[in-house]
Design a protein around this motif. Structure first.
Motif, PDB file in Angstrom:
ATOM      1  N   ASN A   1      -0.507   1.954   0.690  1.00  0.00           N
ATOM      2  CA  ASN A   1      -1.642   1.960  -0.231  1.00  0.00           C
ATOM      3  C   ASN A   1      -1.301   2.710  -1.514  1.00  0.00           C
ATOM      4  O   ASN A   1      -1.649   2.284  -2.622  1.00  0.00           O
ATOM      5  CB  ASN A   1      -2.859   2.601   0.430  1.00  0.00           C
ATOM      6  CG  ASN A   1      -3.436   1.749   1.543  1.00  0.00           C
ATOM      7  OD1 ASN A   1      -3.340   0.520   1.506  1.00  0.00           O
ATOM      8  ND2 ASN A   1      -4.028   2.388   2.531  1.00  0.00           N
TER       9      ASN A   1
ATOM     10  N   TYR B   1      -7.112  -5.077   1.046  1.00  0.00           N
ATOM     11  CA  TYR B   1      -5.698  -5.210   1.332  1.00  0.00           C
ATOM     12  C   TYR B   1      -5.384  -4.851   2.784  1.00  0.00           C
ATOM     13  O   TYR B   1      -4.477  -5.416   3.380  1.00  0.00           O
ATOM     14  CB  TYR B   1      -4.906  -4.337   0.363  1.00  0.00           C
ATOM     15  CG  TYR B   1      -5.277  -4.612  -1.070  1.00  0.00           C
ATOM     16  CD1 TYR B   1      -4.811  -5.748  -1.717  1.00  0.00           C
ATOM     17  CD2 TYR B   1      -6.140  -3.770  -1.767  1.00  0.00           C
ATOM     18  CE1 TYR B   1      -5.170  -6.033  -3.021  1.00  0.00           C
ATOM     19  CE2 TYR B   1      -6.512  -4.056  -3.072  1.00  0.00           C
ATOM     20  CZ  TYR B   1      -6.032  -5.186  -3.691  1.00  0.00           C
ATOM     21  OH  TYR B   1      -6.405  -5.479  -4.968  1.00  0.00           O
TER      22      TYR B   1
ATOM     23  N   MET C   1      -9.066   0.448  -0.530  1.00  0.00           N
ATOM     24  CA  MET C   1      -8.026  -0.535  -0.239  1.00  0.00           C
ATOM     25  C   MET C   1      -8.426  -1.448   0.922  1.00  0.00           C
ATOM     26  O   MET C   1      -7.577  -2.092   1.523  1.00  0.00           O
ATOM     27  CB  MET C   1      -6.728   0.200   0.094  1.00  0.00           C
ATOM     28  CG  MET C   1      -6.225   1.117  -1.000  1.00  0.00           C
ATOM     29  SD  MET C   1      -5.761   0.230  -2.512  1.00  0.00           S
ATOM     30  CE  MET C   1      -4.271  -0.598  -1.972  1.00  0.00           C
TER      31      MET C   1
ATOM     32  N   THR D   1      -1.977  -7.199   1.702  1.00  0.00           N
ATOM     33  CA  THR D   1      -1.741  -6.982   0.281  1.00  0.00           C
ATOM     34  C   THR D   1      -1.185  -8.220  -0.399  1.00  0.00           C
ATOM     35  O   THR D   1      -1.669  -8.640  -1.455  1.00  0.00           O
ATOM     36  CB  THR D   1      -0.768  -5.803   0.081  1.00  0.00           C
ATOM     37  OG1 THR D   1      -1.335  -4.622   0.645  1.00  0.00           O
ATOM     38  CG2 THR D   1      -0.494  -5.569  -1.397  1.00  0.00           C
TER      39      THR D   1
ATOM     40  N   PRO E   1      -5.831   5.507  -4.207  1.00  0.00           N
ATOM     41  CA  PRO E   1      -6.379   4.942  -2.972  1.00  0.00           C
ATOM     42  C   PRO E   1      -7.229   5.945  -2.199  1.00  0.00           C
ATOM     43  O   PRO E   1      -6.834   7.100  -2.022  1.00  0.00           O
ATOM     44  CB  PRO E   1      -5.130   4.553  -2.179  1.00  0.00           C
ATOM     45  CG  PRO E   1      -4.074   5.510  -2.652  1.00  0.00           C
ATOM     46  CD  PRO E   1      -4.380   5.745  -4.120  1.00  0.00           C
TER      47      PRO E   1
ATOM     48  N   SER F   1       1.065   0.669  -3.694  1.00  0.00           N
ATOM     49  CA  SER F   1       0.388  -0.478  -4.299  1.00  0.00           C
ATOM     50  C   SER F   1      -0.320  -0.073  -5.587  1.00  0.00           C
ATOM     51  O   SER F   1      -0.247  -0.772  -6.611  1.00  0.00           O
ATOM     52  CB  SER F   1      -0.626  -1.072  -3.312  1.00  0.00           C
ATOM     53  OG  SER F   1       0.020  -1.652  -2.211  1.00  0.00           O
TER      54      SER F   1
END
Length: 232
Positions: A122, A199, A196, A204, A115, A125
């Protein structure tokens, strides 16, 4: 030569940063070309890209996959690499792609992401995405090939039919056709900085749900909007 294809749409806030990272590679600039395929942006995307790219033009085909296909058909390289306008490429990105294709008998190469924005959410994810990518590769089930960090043997890419022009999942689906022509390889050292922003702005869970819903429906959806979004 390696041809790098970058689809864009209203990316004036990001395109110069992306292209600057490609200008600062560990291999001579003459060994790769940069092609920006724009979705008719309403901002200064093309103006900012032109001094830093070898070619900038408005796409003729539909959606992100179509933009990548348009770029591939205009490319001169034997290898076609794709990334996104909001990504940052490491200095050895082009060199690593060239090395892997030179040393391995492969038709497609892909890597992992990290990220660009901070925060544990982040990071987690993308740890999940990279783990899924590795599991799919080593079990030879799903090749989680992200369009922001992948490369193809150009002849094999064209023979496979290139990207499908769909709303989402085109970068995942292409690997299933490429694997019928040869080896698809994951190189975890091929790491790209991934934004990101989707998101962060849309959430997200919502973003992943939309992506999954579109992929499950075959790649097209009239209900879930995934491409050509406006970001704050």
């Amino acid at each position: 030569m390696i041809s790098i294809i970058i689809p864009t749409f209203n990316e004036e806030a990001n395109i110069a940063r992306c292209l600057s990272s490609l200008a600062d590679q560990t291999v001579p600039r003459s060994t790769y070309e940069i092609i920006v395929v724009d979705g008719n942006s309403k901002d200064r995307t093309r103006e900012l890209a032109e001094p830093l790219a070898d070619s900038v033009f408005i796409q003729k085909s539909k959606k992100v996959g179509g933009a990548r296909n348009d770029g591939a058909m205009e490319s001169q390289g034997s290898i076609v690499a794709t990334t996104d306008a909001d990504c940052i490429l490491p200095r050895n990105w082009v060199e690593t792609i060239a090395r892997d294709f030179d040393r391995r008998d492969i038709v497609q190469l892909y890597g992992t992401v990290y990220p660009l924005e901070g925060g544990i959410k982040n990071h987690l994810s993308l740890v999940g995405a990279n783990t899924f990518s590795r599991l799919g590769y080593h079990t030879r089930t799903i090749y989680f090939t992200l369009g922001c960090n992948t490369a193809f043997d150009r002849e094999a890419f064209i023979e496979a039919g290139m990207y499908r022009c769909i709303d989402a999942g085109d970068d995942l689906e292409i690997a299933q056709r490429m694997r019928k022509l040869g080896r698809v390889m994951l190189d975890p050292s091929l790491r790209v900085g991934f934004s990101m922003r989707r998101y962060q702005q849309f959430g997200t869970i919502k973003s992943v749900y939309e992506w999954l819903a579109i992929v499950a429906s075959g790649g097209d959806s009239a209900k879930a909007t995934y491409s050509k979004r406006t970001y704050k």
